[in-house]
Write an enzyme that holds these catalytic residues in place. Structure first.
Site, PDB file in Angstrom:
ATOM      1  N   VAL A 259      58.281  28.946  13.455  1.00 12.47           N
ATOM      2  CA  VAL A 259      59.484  30.327  12.714  1.00 12.47           C
ATOM      3  C   VAL A 259      60.711  29.627  12.376  1.00 12.47           C
ATOM      4  O   VAL A 259      61.981  30.033  12.426  1.00 12.47           O
ATOM      5  CB  VAL A 259      59.566  31.242  14.173  1.00 12.47           C
ATOM      6  CG1 VAL A 259      58.596  32.272  14.171  1.00 12.47           C
ATOM      7  CG2 VAL A 259      59.940  30.744  15.378  1.00 12.47           C
ATOM      8  N   GLY A 260      61.081  28.210  12.813  1.00 12.63           N
ATOM      9  CA  GLY A 260      62.009  27.966  12.578  1.00 12.63           C
ATOM     10  C   GLY A 260      61.864  26.279  12.930  1.00 12.63           C
ATOM     11  O   GLY A 260      61.020  25.380  12.725  1.00 12.63           O
TER      12      GLY A 260
ATOM     13  N   GLY B   2      63.505  22.090  12.628  1.00 15.15           N
ATOM     14  CA  GLY B   2      65.610  21.319  12.630  1.00 15.15           C
ATOM     15  C   GLY B   2      64.635  19.667  12.060  1.00 15.15           C
ATOM     16  O   GLY B   2      63.509  19.125  12.247  1.00 15.15           O
TER      17      GLY B   2
ATOM     18  N   GLY C 202      63.040  18.856  15.892  1.00 21.29           N
ATOM     19  CA  GLY C 202      61.665  19.465  16.120  1.00 21.29           C
ATOM     20  C   GLY C 202      61.484  20.828  15.590  1.00 21.29           C
ATOM     21  O   GLY C 202      62.456  21.182  14.866  1.00 21.29           O
ATOM     22  N   TYR C 203      60.800  21.629  16.087  1.00 20.22           N
ATOM     23  CA  TYR C 203      60.987  22.648  15.488  1.00 20.22           C
ATOM     24  C   TYR C 203      60.380  23.790  16.616  1.00 20.22           C
ATOM     25  O   TYR C 203      60.245  23.884  17.632  1.00 20.22           O
ATOM     26  CB  TYR C 203      59.695  22.433  13.973  1.00 20.22           C
ATOM     27  CG  TYR C 203      57.986  22.500  15.399  1.00 20.22           C
ATOM     28  CD1 TYR C 203      57.230  22.503  15.383  1.00 20.22           C
ATOM     29  CD2 TYR C 203      57.793  21.177  15.243  1.00 20.22           C
ATOM     30  CE1 TYR C 203      56.360  22.778  15.708  1.00 20.22           C
ATOM     31  CE2 TYR C 203      56.753  20.420  16.078  1.00 20.22           C
ATOM     32  CZ  TYR C 203      55.241  21.729  16.404  1.00 20.22           C
ATOM     33  OH  TYR C 203      54.829  20.956  16.902  1.00 20.22           O
TER      34      TYR C 203
ATOM     35  N   ASP D 267      78.363  22.323  19.427  1.00 20.16           N
ATOM     36  CA  ASP D 267      78.276  22.618  18.328  1.00 20.16           C
ATOM     37  C   ASP D 267      77.246  24.491  17.914  1.00 20.16           C
ATOM     38  O   ASP D 267      76.693  23.926  17.494  1.00 20.16           O
ATOM     39  CB  ASP D 267      76.489  21.976  18.252  1.00 20.16           C
ATOM     40  CG  ASP D 267      75.909  21.535  16.590  1.00 20.16           C
ATOM     41  OD1 ASP D 267      76.474  21.562  15.375  1.00 20.16           O
ATOM     42  OD2 ASP D 267      74.696  21.615  16.476  1.00 20.16           O
TER      43      ASP D 267
ATOM     44  N   ASN E 106     120.300  24.807  39.142  1.00 21.75           N
ATOM     45  CA  ASN E 106     120.731  23.992  38.758  1.00 21.75           C
ATOM     46  C   ASN E 106     121.653  23.659  39.473  1.00 21.75           C
ATOM     47  O   ASN E 106     122.630  24.697  40.630  1.00 21.75           O
ATOM     48  CB  ASN E 106     121.600  24.449  37.402  1.00 21.75           C
ATOM     49  CG  ASN E 106     121.386  22.967  36.726  1.00 21.75           C
ATOM     50  OD1 ASN E 106     120.928  21.999  36.986  1.00 21.75           O
ATOM     51  ND2 ASN E 106     121.850  22.873  35.864  1.00 21.75           N
TER      52      ASN E 106
END
Length: 575
Positions: free
Chosen positions: A130-131, A133, A136-137, A252, A519
């Site tokens: 399904v994807g 990169g 990896g996958y 990222d 002060n």
């Protein structure tokens, strides 16, 4: 580290439809240099795919296509070379995916054992991919046994052959640790289990079938209504704030790393891909350059950053959601870096003039180049543009712990100055501080103490908070006891107030209060002692300008400098 959960395989959305398929994924995309394994800093960078397009078509500027976020043409010459030159030189020396380095098999001798169960194939029936990169996958799978029998899941598969360096192995180990440690947030992809065999690592997570946020952006032409943008950003900021509270920085964040649980318009968002994430303490700085080109924060390029870098990335996403174009763009990788470092995003082109003033201010506060002046994720959820949207909850802000520590270590004179400044805060400022006070103070109590902070953190703690040792940070607050007024003095962020147009008015009003109530005549030696400074002559020469010669009291210049003062104890430790 590659795709995660249910990212669908698709063409590169930043390229035109007629762009050659074989050139859509740059050879050196989504990788990280391993020089840190030898004691050198490591680098990660997703280069712009635009350069491959330009190498084929010699166009002076990229044309906007129907299925990509419109680009913007940068005007005027760039300043002298930035750190991008060094980064690109590092990337040029290393080309991933060759399988060899120095004539030897890449990764030879590395220990790629993760101590994970090896029963993946016994537990899951693998389905379709399904994807995919660079590293990896992702595949779908069905659970064959246990409590989730019959349930569909997503499995991120990381081949060990891709782990060619020690830093790559460590990245995978840390990703698994972070996913195991983080739990309990609705906008975080749910982690189920992790396995390994001799060839691969398998990370099992919930399956998200609605696609990437980026796909939704492209499908709508890159522009959303303010209300829809708020829906998206509330979810993103919630999960980012949650991660930061646990001591995790994502590093990222981009539309590709947010998935929709389902295909519905109002589907829940899920943050994914923690392959570049790391643990970080509230005042710790990281220095390795990681992230994706269009979303990387300026301080990441300058190699000194913390959780604020994630908020910058959210700002880029917010800009794209509201106007449909990137705030920083160039034709080359180094150009993108220079744009991030040196140029300001445009808010004068359409549709910005037609958007609300609050929406513009919201994005500008996220995209402040100075991380000290940038809103945190929790502060962004209390911004007037977003805080009343559908019952938004403002979570505990991790930056509060850092400010409380600085206040604890401050001199009595600086505490008096901060108390005066806190009395000039607006209703919007007090809204955020009141939310933080109510989180950290016991119910029906009027004071924040060390024990009440520990109790509040315990309610939201995960194992990640233990890994990042957030609670160890609280030892500085042992004597803490603050009512609401003093809590405001401790938690006010001077650097952020300086970024507002009203800063001069704030400071002048605060000085008048301080001059009237706190002060008093002061000598240089006393001021130096208050600030923890040694008897250095140059320092005394500077401090001389902080004191009014007419009465020996602190001047306005000295007051403003004191607001940024240093801790007495920290300087004593240095002497």
């Amino acid at each position: 580290m590659g795709t995660c959960a249910s990212k669908p395989p698709r063409r590169n959305p930043y390229l035109p439809r007629d762009f050659p398929e074989q050139l859509q994924t740059p050879e050196n995309e989504d990788h990280r240099d391993d020089s840190s394994a030898a004691g050198k800093p490591s680098f990660f960078y997703t280069p712009s795919p635009i350069r491959f397009f330009l190498s084929k078509k010699k166009s002076p500027a990229r044309r906007s296509s129907g299925n990509s976020t419109p680009s913007r043409i940068l005007k005027g010459p760039f300043p002298p070379p930035s750190p991008a030159k060094h980064i690109m030189a590092v990337l040029t020396r290393r080309r991933p995916g060759t399988g060899t380095e120095g004539g030897q098999e890449a990764g030879a001798g590395l220990d790629k054992r993760f101590g994970l169960s090896k029963r993946f194939k016994d537990r899951y029936e693998v389905g379709e991919e399904v994807g995919r990169g660079h590293f990896g996958y992702t595949v779908s799978a069905t659970c064959k046994s246990g409590d989730r029998t019959g349930q569909k899941v997503a499995v991120k598969v990381i081949p060990k052959a891709k782990m060619t360096t020690a830093i790559a192995v460590e990245d995978v180990r840390r990703e698994v640790r972070i996913l195991q440690a983080l739990a309990g947030h609705d906008n975080l992809v749910q982690f189920y289990d992790a396995f390994e065999d001799d060839d691969k690592v398998y990370i099992v997570m919930e399956l998200c079938e609605g696609g990437e946020l980026l796909d939704r952006i492209l499908a709508r032409g890159g522009k959303f209504t303010e209300d829809y943008s708020k829906n998206v950003l509330v979810q993103i900021l919630n999960v980012v704030s949650f991660c930061h509270l646990q001591g995790v920085v994502h590093r990222d964040l981009k539309p590709e790393n947010f998935l929709l649980k389902a295909k519905d318009d109002d589907s829940q968002l899920k943050a994914i891909d923690f392959g570049l994430s790391d643990f970080v303490k509230p005042d710790e700085k990281l220095n390795d350059i990681v992230g994706s080109a269009y979303y990387v924060a300026p301080e990441v390029l300058l190699r000194s950053y913390g959780t604020e870098a994630d908020v910058w990335s959210v700002g880029v996403i917010a800009y794209i959601l509201l106007c449909g174009s990137r705030p920083f763009w160039a034709r080359t990788e180094s150009g993108i870096f220079r744009s991030v470092l040196k140029t300001d995003p445009s808010f004068i082109e359409q549709p910005w003039p037609s958007l609300s003033t609050h929406a513009k201010d919201f994005v500008q506060c996220l995209l402040n180049k100075d991380p000290r002046k940038r809103m945190t994720a929790a502060q962004a959820l209390s911004h007037p543009w977003i805080r009343d949207h559908n019952g938004v909850e403002v979570p505990i802000d991790i930056r509060i712990l850092r400010l409380l520590k600085a206040y604890t270590l401050s001199s009595p004179l600086r505490k008096a100055a901060l108390r005066a400044l806190s009395r000039t805060l607006t209703a919007d400022d007090l809204f955020y501080l009141n939310k933080q006070f109510r989180h950290l103070a016991p119910e029906k109590s009027e004071n924040v103490t060390l024990e009440s902070i520990k109790t509040a953190l315990t309610k939201h703690a995960t194992n990640a908070m233990k890994e990042s040792r957030i609670t160890d940070y609280l030892t500085w607050l042992s004597a803490l006891r603050l009512d609401f007024d003093e809590f405001c003095a401790a938690a006010v962020c001077v650097h952020q107030l300086e970024s507002f147009d009203r800063w001069e008015q704030h400071a002048r009003c605060a000085y008048e209060i301080f001059d009237k109530d706190g002060n008093r005549a002061i000598v240089i030696e006393e001021l130096a002692s208050e600030l923890g400074l040694g008897p250095s002559v140059p320092l005394h020469a500077v401090l001389n300008d902080w004191i009014r010669h007419t009465d020996g009291k602190l001047s306005f210049l000295g007051f403003v400098k004191l607001l940024h003062g240093v801790s007495t104890r920290s300087h004593k430790r240095l002497r």
